[in-house]
Design a protein around this motif. Structure first.
Motif, PDB file in Angstrom:
ATOM      1  N   LEU A  90       0.825  -1.201   0.000  1.00 19.37           N
ATOM      2  CA  LEU A  90       0.000   0.000   0.000  1.00 19.37           C
ATOM      3  C   LEU A  90       0.862   1.255   0.000  1.00 19.37           C
ATOM      4  N   LEU A  91       1.980   1.198   0.724  1.00 20.95           N
ATOM      5  CA  LEU A  91       2.893   2.330   0.755  1.00 20.95           C
ATOM      6  C   LEU A  91       3.545   2.539  -0.610  1.00 20.95           C
ATOM      7  N   GLU A  92       3.948   1.438  -1.241  1.00 24.76           N
ATOM      8  CA  GLU A  92       4.530   1.528  -2.584  1.00 24.76           C
ATOM      9  C   GLU A  92       3.520   2.127  -3.559  1.00 24.76           C
ATOM     10  N   GLN A  93       2.270   1.716  -3.439  1.00 25.63           N
ATOM     11  CA  GLN A  93       1.214   2.215  -4.322  1.00 25.63           C
ATOM     12  C   GLN A  93       1.022   3.716  -4.124  1.00 25.63           C
ATOM     13  N   ARG A  94       1.052   4.168  -2.856  1.00 30.77           N
ATOM     14  CA  ARG A  94       0.885   5.601  -2.570  1.00 30.77           C
ATOM     15  C   ARG A  94       2.010   6.423  -3.187  1.00 30.77           C
ATOM     16  N   TYR A  95       3.236   5.946  -3.042  1.00 31.31           N
ATOM     17  CA  TYR A  95       4.370   6.672  -3.601  1.00 31.31           C
ATOM     18  C   TYR A  95       4.334   6.651  -5.132  1.00 31.31           C
ATOM     19  N   GLU A  96       3.848   5.563  -5.687  1.00 30.48           N
ATOM     20  CA  GLU A  96       3.758   5.461  -7.139  1.00 30.48           C
ATOM     21  C   GLU A  96       2.733   6.457  -7.687  1.00 30.48           C
ATOM     22  N   HIS A  97       1.606   6.588  -7.006  1.00 30.39           N
ATOM     23  CA  HIS A  97       0.584   7.535  -7.431  1.00 30.39           C
ATOM     24  C   HIS A  97       1.092   8.971  -7.306  1.00 30.39           C
ATOM     25  N   SER A  98       1.839   9.275  -6.238  1.00 25.51           N
ATOM     26  CA  SER A  98       2.353  10.635  -6.069  1.00 25.51           C
ATOM     27  C   SER A  98       3.401  10.952  -7.127  1.00 25.51           C
ATOM     28  N   THR A  99       4.226   9.959  -7.484  1.00 24.18           N
ATOM     29  CA  THR A  99       5.234  10.163  -8.537  1.00 24.18           C
ATOM     30  C   THR A  99       4.569  10.415  -9.882  1.00 24.18           C
ATOM     31  N   ALA A 100       3.534   9.629 -10.179  1.00 23.09           N
ATOM     32  CA  ALA A 100       2.804   9.813 -11.438  1.00 23.09           C
ATOM     33  C   ALA A 100       2.104  11.166 -11.461  1.00 23.09           C
ATOM     34  N   LEU A 101       1.604  11.606 -10.310  1.00 22.11           N
ATOM     35  CA  LEU A 101       0.944  12.914 -10.210  1.00 22.11           C
ATOM     36  C   LEU A 101       1.930  14.032 -10.548  1.00 22.11           C
ATOM     37  N   ILE A 102       3.135  13.939 -10.025  1.00 23.69           N
ATOM     38  CA  ILE A 102       4.172  14.944 -10.304  1.00 23.69           C
ATOM     39  C   ILE A 102       4.477  14.992 -11.801  1.00 23.69           C
ATOM     40  N   CYS A 103       4.583  13.816 -12.430  1.00 22.02           N
ATOM     41  CA  CYS A 103       4.844  13.754 -13.872  1.00 22.02           C
ATOM     42  C   CYS A 103       3.751  14.461 -14.654  1.00 22.02           C
ATOM     43  N   ALA A 104       2.502  14.238 -14.276  1.00 24.45           N
ATOM     44  CA  ALA A 104       1.373  14.845 -14.979  1.00 24.45           C
ATOM     45  C   ALA A 104       1.391  16.366 -14.834  1.00 24.45           C
ATOM     46  N   VAL A 105       1.706  16.862 -13.637  1.00 23.89           N
ATOM     47  CA  VAL A 105       1.743  18.305 -13.405  1.00 23.89           C
ATOM     48  C   VAL A 105       2.880  18.944 -14.191  1.00 23.89           C
ATOM     49  N   LYS A 106       4.021  18.293 -14.255  1.00 21.36           N
ATOM     50  CA  LYS A 106       5.153  18.812 -15.033  1.00 21.36           C
ATOM     51  C   LYS A 106       4.790  18.977 -16.502  1.00 21.36           C
ATOM     52  N   GLN A 107       3.953  18.069 -17.002  1.00 23.44           N
ATOM     53  CA  GLN A 107       3.524  18.131 -18.397  1.00 23.44           C
ATOM     54  C   GLN A 107       2.335  19.076 -18.585  1.00 23.44           C
ATOM     55  N   GLY A 108       1.767  19.552 -17.481  1.00 27.28           N
ATOM     56  CA  GLY A 108       0.595  20.418 -17.569  1.00 27.28           C
ATOM     57  C   GLY A 108      -0.672  19.664 -17.899  1.00 27.28           C
ATOM     58  N   ASN A 109      -0.672  18.349 -17.686  1.00 26.30           N
ATOM     59  CA  ASN A 109      -1.828  17.511 -18.016  1.00 26.30           C
ATOM     60  C   ASN A 109      -2.798  17.501 -16.835  1.00 26.30           C
ATOM     61  N   LEU A 110      -3.715  18.448 -16.821  1.00 28.11           N
ATOM     62  CA  LEU A 110      -4.621  18.615 -15.689  1.00 28.11           C
ATOM     63  C   LEU A 110      -5.563  17.437 -15.517  1.00 28.11           C
TER      64      LEU A 110
END
Length: 310
Positions: A90-110
């Motif tokens: 569950l912890l790995e999943q949480r960190y994975e979602h936060s990492t993917a969220l950062i990638c999306a924001v960097k690309q401006g993909n709202l």
């Protein structure tokens, strides 16, 4: 653990209590040998499919137990591993979602950022650092503000702009004392940073093209075309298409595919999401077509790209 292993354990336990079981030995042996054995690959596929279809996650957490070692001390081994491994997954999943969220924001993909944000909120809904719900909501906003400020600093946005935005957000967080207002404000933080990322990447194009790009990046996972964007902006599609090529040097469909592949590459690097899931997240309903487009822009298949970057 396979059905065969479970059956063997059951028979051994039952045989200790009921010696008459010996008379059925041959029939039981035949039944035992006909039982299927679930391979680790099949188990992984099952967990992945159920996770995607029912829980909108990359995979269900599971743990493979070595049959030989398991039966030496079955109860202690199972409980100890389950209690340790599940929180880790569950912890790995949480960190994975936060990492993917950062990638999306960097690309401006709202659109993608908002979807990943909802997954992240589900992951951390049980975490309470304070007895006050308002303080917990404020903490979440503070974490989001700090996380996204650092993310945009990595793509080259000037610290002055980041400090100005993050400072305004920090003041509003502390001044907001309503729980529902804080919940909605966290999503507003996401929008503000996505907009900043979009404006930075395409700051030198004409306003209409900038507006078209902003809309497209915010809805990258949707069905997009010049006609759809032109209708949204209330302009002539031919004019928008001509101006778009003039300002960016590429036609609209090329731009969209390039941005989708850029986002997909970032997710392949930073997460273990299945390729099919990544394709859907960036707007490709057909995995084969996604692979073809990825190969066109990256000169490598998605799976090989992931291997080379891991």
């Amino acid at each position: 653990m396979s059905e065969r292993a479970i059956f063997r354990f059951t028979c051994r336990k039952y045989y200790q209590k009921n010696k008459n079981l010996y008379t059925y030995r041959e029939a039981l042996a035949q039944y035992y040998h006909n039982l299927p054995v679930l391979s680790s690959a099949a188990l992984h596929q099952f967990a992945q499919t159920v996770g995607e279809c029912l829980f909108e996650t990359s995979s269900l957490p599971y743990y493979l137990i070595d049959e030989g070692n398991y039966f030496k001390n079955q109860s202690v081994t199972l409980v100890a591993n389950y209690e340790t491994v599940l929180p880790m997954r569950l912890l790995e999943q949480r960190y994975e979602h936060s990492t993917a969220l950062i990638c999306a924001v960097k690309q401006g993909n709202l659109f993608l950022a908002q979807k990943l944000y909802q997954s992240l909120i589900t992951d951390i809904s049980h975490i309470h650092r304070s007895k006050s719900p308002i303080r917990n909501a404020q903490n979440l906003c503070i974490i989001m503000n700090s996380l996204l400020r650092s993310a945009l600093q990595e793509i080259g946005i000037h610290p002055y702009l980041l400090d100005k935005l993050s400072g305004e957000i920090a003041i509003k967080i502390e001044n907001t004392q309503l729980y529902t207002a804080l919940q909605s404000f966290c999503e507003q933080i996401l929008i503000k940073y996505c907009e900043l990322a979009q404006s930075y990447r395409y700051q030198n194009v004409k306003p209409l093209v900038h507006e078209a790009i902003t809309y497209s990046l915010a809805n990258l996972s949707d069905n997009l075309s010049v006609q759809i964007v032109a209708d949204t902006l209330h302009v002539n599609p031919d004019y928008l298409s001509h101006l778009f090529r003039q300002e960016t040097g590429q036609n609209f469909s090329e731009f969209i595919n390039q941005e989708r592949i850029r986002q997909a590459a970032a997710l392949l690097k930073s997460t273990s999401y299945p390729i099919k899931q990544i394709a859907l997240l960036v707007g490709y309903n057909n995995t084969s077509y996604f692979t073809k487009q990825f190969q066109k822009y990256q000169n490598i298949t998605p799976s090989k790209y992931r291997q080379s970057n891991n």
